[in-house]
Design a protein around this motif. Structure first.
Motif, mmCIF file in Angstrom:
data_model
loop_
_atom_site.group_PDB
_atom_site.id
_atom_site.type_symbol
_atom_site.label_atom_id
_atom_site.label_comp_id
_atom_site.label_asym_id
_atom_site.label_seq_id
_atom_site.Cartn_x
_atom_site.Cartn_y
_atom_site.Cartn_z
ATOM 1 N N ALA A 1 0.775 -1.202 -0.075
ATOM 2 C CA ALA A 1 0.042 -0.156 0.085
ATOM 3 C C ALA A 1 0.779 1.316 0.073
ATOM 4 O O ALA A 1 0.466 2.134 -0.488
ATOM 5 C CB ALA A 1 -0.952 -0.113 1.124
ATOM 6 N N ASP A 2 1.799 1.216 0.761
ATOM 7 C CA ASP A 2 2.701 2.492 0.724
ATOM 8 C C ASP A 2 4.180 2.114 1.355
ATOM 9 O O ASP A 2 4.540 1.849 2.229
ATOM 10 C CB ASP A 2 2.139 3.352 2.066
ATOM 11 N N VAL A 3 5.145 2.323 0.338
ATOM 12 C CA VAL A 3 6.533 1.857 0.549
ATOM 13 C C VAL A 3 7.187 2.778 1.579
ATOM 14 O O VAL A 3 8.504 2.700 2.016
ATOM 15 C CB VAL A 3 7.271 1.755 -0.900
ATOM 16 N N THR A 4 6.624 4.154 1.716
ATOM 17 C CA THR A 4 7.271 4.966 2.603
ATOM 18 C C THR A 4 6.822 4.972 4.170
ATOM 19 O O THR A 4 7.388 5.706 4.995
ATOM 20 C CB THR A 4 7.038 6.342 2.167
ATOM 21 N N ASP A 5 5.771 4.065 4.504
ATOM 22 C CA ASP A 5 5.310 3.972 5.809
ATOM 23 C C ASP A 5 5.995 2.852 6.760
ATOM 24 O O ASP A 5 5.501 1.631 6.584
ATOM 25 C CB ASP A 5 3.695 3.652 5.601
ATOM 26 N N ILE A 6 6.986 3.391 7.170
ATOM 27 C CA ILE A 6 7.771 2.385 8.062
ATOM 28 C C ILE A 6 7.032 2.142 9.401
ATOM 29 O O ILE A 6 6.884 3.300 10.152
ATOM 30 C CB ILE A 6 9.200 2.852 8.496
ATOM 31 N N GLU A 7 6.852 0.743 9.771
ATOM 32 C CA GLU A 7 6.044 0.803 11.198
ATOM 33 C C GLU A 7 6.862 0.563 12.320
ATOM 34 O O GLU A 7 6.856 1.023 13.434
ATOM 35 C CB GLU A 7 4.934 -0.490 10.965
ATOM 36 N N THR A 8 7.900 -0.276 12.147
ATOM 37 C CA THR A 8 8.659 -1.080 13.265
ATOM 38 C C THR A 8 10.167 -0.624 13.067
ATOM 39 O O THR A 8 10.823 -0.925 11.784
ATOM 40 C CB THR A 8 8.518 -2.279 13.574
ATOM 41 N N VAL A 9 11.000 -0.371 13.859
ATOM 42 C CA VAL A 9 12.383 -0.214 13.856
ATOM 43 C C VAL A 9 12.743 -1.046 15.108
ATOM 44 O O VAL A 9 12.413 -0.951 16.161
ATOM 45 C CB VAL A 9 12.786 1.162 14.222
ATOM 46 N N ALA A 10 13.870 -1.906 14.553
ATOM 47 C CA ALA A 10 14.296 -2.944 15.841
ATOM 48 C C ALA A 10 15.709 -3.143 15.434
ATOM 49 O O ALA A 10 16.237 -3.159 14.396
ATOM 50 C CB ALA A 10 13.687 -4.282 15.415
ATOM 51 N N GLY A 11 16.393 -3.450 16.675
ATOM 52 C CA GLY A 11 17.857 -3.574 16.771
ATOM 53 C C GLY A 11 18.388 -4.686 17.637
ATOM 54 O O GLY A 11 17.511 -4.914 18.627
ATOM 55 N N MET A 12 19.436 -5.442 17.625
ATOM 56 C CA MET A 12 20.180 -6.386 18.538
ATOM 57 C C MET A 12 21.403 -6.349 18.424
ATOM 58 O O MET A 12 22.015 -6.084 17.232
ATOM 59 C CB MET A 12 19.515 -7.748 17.983
ATOM 60 N N TYR A 13 22.286 -6.408 19.324
ATOM 61 C CA TYR A 13 23.715 -6.545 19.463
ATOM 62 C C TYR A 13 23.971 -7.850 20.170
ATOM 63 O O TYR A 13 23.443 -8.386 21.316
ATOM 64 C CB TYR A 13 24.019 -5.461 20.225
ATOM 65 N N GLU A 14 25.083 -8.756 19.617
ATOM 66 C CA GLU A 14 25.425 -10.127 20.079
ATOM 67 C C GLU A 14 26.817 -9.852 20.252
ATOM 68 O O GLU A 14 27.729 -9.282 19.594
ATOM 69 C CB GLU A 14 24.912 -11.180 19.319
ATOM 70 N N MET A 15 27.174 -10.692 21.731
ATOM 71 C CA MET A 15 28.876 -10.445 21.599
ATOM 72 C C MET A 15 29.175 -11.997 22.472
ATOM 73 O O MET A 15 28.132 -12.225 23.429
ATOM 74 C CB MET A 15 29.334 -9.264 22.549
ATOM 75 N N ASN A 16 30.187 -12.131 22.480
ATOM 76 C CA ASN A 16 30.955 -13.369 23.314
ATOM 77 C C ASN A 16 32.013 -12.745 24.074
ATOM 78 O O ASN A 16 32.972 -11.976 23.869
ATOM 79 C CB ASN A 16 31.637 -14.269 22.256
ATOM 80 N N LEU A 17 32.038 -13.203 25.417
ATOM 81 C CA LEU A 17 32.813 -12.782 26.429
ATOM 82 C C LEU A 17 33.265 -14.274 26.962
ATOM 83 O O LEU A 17 32.867 -14.470 27.952
ATOM 84 C CB LEU A 17 32.331 -11.923 27.493
ATOM 85 N N GLY A 18 34.436 -14.718 26.344
ATOM 86 C CA GLY A 18 34.956 -16.173 26.807
ATOM 87 C C GLY A 18 33.751 -17.008 26.637
ATOM 88 O O GLY A 18 33.444 -17.368 25.506
ATOM 89 N N TYR A 19 33.213 -17.885 27.893
ATOM 90 C CA TYR A 19 32.262 -18.589 27.839
ATOM 91 C C TYR A 19 30.771 -18.071 27.855
ATOM 92 O O TYR A 19 30.092 -18.944 28.050
ATOM 93 C CB TYR A 19 32.405 -19.528 28.912
ATOM 94 N N VAL A 20 30.683 -16.848 27.727
ATOM 95 C CA VAL A 20 29.359 -15.912 27.967
ATOM 96 C C VAL A 20 28.956 -15.647 26.665
ATOM 97 O O VAL A 20 29.782 -14.751 25.984
ATOM 98 C CB VAL A 20 29.541 -14.898 28.910
ATOM 99 N N PHE A 21 27.855 -15.776 26.182
ATOM 100 C CA PHE A 21 27.336 -15.157 25.041
ATOM 101 C C PHE A 21 26.307 -14.193 25.350
ATOM 102 O O PHE A 21 25.068 -14.643 26.087
ATOM 103 C CB PHE A 21 26.663 -16.254 24.085
ATOM 104 N N LEU A 22 26.272 -12.887 24.897
ATOM 105 C CA LEU A 22 25.122 -12.166 25.297
ATOM 106 C C LEU A 22 24.251 -11.478 23.921
ATOM 107 O O LEU A 22 24.901 -11.365 23.055
ATOM 108 C CB LEU A 22 25.719 -10.971 25.838
ATOM 109 N N GLN A 23 23.050 -11.251 24.396
ATOM 110 C CA GLN A 23 22.221 -10.681 23.312
ATOM 111 C C GLN A 23 21.481 -9.433 23.964
ATOM 112 O O GLN A 23 20.840 -9.670 25.322
ATOM 113 C CB GLN A 23 20.997 -11.673 22.522
ATOM 114 N N ALA A 24 21.350 -8.334 23.441
ATOM 115 C CA ALA A 24 20.252 -7.357 23.801
ATOM 116 C C ALA A 24 19.630 -6.634 22.658
ATOM 117 O O ALA A 24 20.231 -6.629 21.419
ATOM 118 C CB ALA A 24 21.304 -6.259 24.343
ATOM 119 N N ALA A 25 18.339 -6.464 22.813
ATOM 120 C CA ALA A 25 17.461 -6.374 21.741
ATOM 121 C C ALA A 25 16.528 -5.184 22.146
ATOM 122 O O ALA A 25 15.900 -5.226 23.181
ATOM 123 C CB ALA A 25 16.718 -7.518 20.918
ATOM 124 N N GLY A 26 16.109 -4.625 20.980
ATOM 125 C CA GLY A 26 14.914 -3.457 21.359
ATOM 126 C C GLY A 26 14.145 -3.340 20.006
ATOM 127 O O GLY A 26 14.586 -3.609 18.918
#
Length: 259
Positions: free
Chosen positions: A134-159
């Motif tokens: 219907a409308d290619v200019t109508d953006i409804e949602t913006v989302a992002g995520m960051y992932e990282m490894n810290l040794g034996y720990v894997f982290l994700q944060a998203a919004g």
């Protein structure tokens, strides 16, 4: 979720320069009890194609579902390209950009329709249309995520932020890998629309996984687990989820074949 099509990422990373294209996929049949109390089987077909022998590496993926009536429907699809060897740009109905979970029934899970997504250096960003036809200019949602490894720990944060409703969701997950076969995970999310804080904790070892989840009003809502076993190229999985409120047990079983 967007990670549902990780098959494509794997193809992009492993396809050799000698071959013009690499094709891979997965066929999965899941058996579970439906709303009518009957046991039904649904089958999904995931197919990914990666072309690495050209000047501009490209990839595509589709996810087809077959219902109990035998009808096949297009669930998700994705086309994209690789930039400078480590950045990916994709377009399609490719799920949302969000954290991983085992059950996820008490966690926020913001929806996204057709979107354009960029992934590089552990970060993902996606812009989703309300109705692209219907409308290619109508953006409804913006989302992002960051992932990282810290040794034996894997982290994700998203919004995720819905520009129409002005509602947002945030989530984070951490996984601690004791070794290649044993891991612990925890996730928490907040949804401004429902004002709900949900959590989930899971543990996995040697093919077996258990989880427990709930929210701020009821810390213990669901418990469950599953076991996955590989047999002659076929992956078999059996699991169950138990709701402590309704005292309802939901067993599931599935088999999948990768090619």
């Amino acid at each position: 979720m967007f990670n549902k099509l990780l098959l494509t990422t794997a193809l992009v990373c492993t396809a050799g320069s000698v071959m013009a294209a690499d094709i891979g996929g997965e066929i999965t049949t899941e058996i579970k009890e439906n709303a009518a109390g009957d046991w039904g089987a649904t089958t999904s077909f995931d197919l990914g194609i990666a072309s690495m022998g050209t000047a501009v590496p490209a990839f595509a993926a589709i996810d087809l579902d077959m219902n109990t009536d035998g009808d096949i429907e297009l669930d998700e699809w994705q086309v994209g390209t690789v930039v400078n060897g480590d950045a990916m740009i994709s377009f399609g109905d490719q799920g949302n950009v969000w954290i991983d979970s085992e059950d996820g029934s008490t966690l926020a899970d913001p929806a996204m329709k057709e979107s354009i997504a960029v992934k590089a250096l552990g970060a993902q960003m996606a812009f989703s249309w309300k109705d692209i036809e219907a409308d290619v200019t109508d953006i409804e949602t913006v989302a992002g995520m960051y992932e990282m490894n810290l040794g034996y720990v894997f982290l994700q944060a998203a919004g995720s932020y819905n520009m129409d409703t002005e509602e947002f969701a945030i989530g984070s997950r951490s996984d601690y890998l004791l070794d290649d076969n044993i891991g612990l995970g925890a996730a928490v999310t907040y949804d401004s629309g429902s004002e709900d804080i949900g959590y989930e904790v899971d543990a996995g070892a040697y093919g077996a996984t258990v989880f427990v989840n709930g929210d701020q009003d009821e810390m213990l809502q669901n418990v469950g687990g599953s076991y996955t076993y590989g047999l002659a190229g076929i992956e078999l999985e059996a699991g169950a989820s138990y709701n402590l409120d309704s005292e309802e047990l939901k067993p599931t079983a599935s088999l999948s074949f990768n090619f």
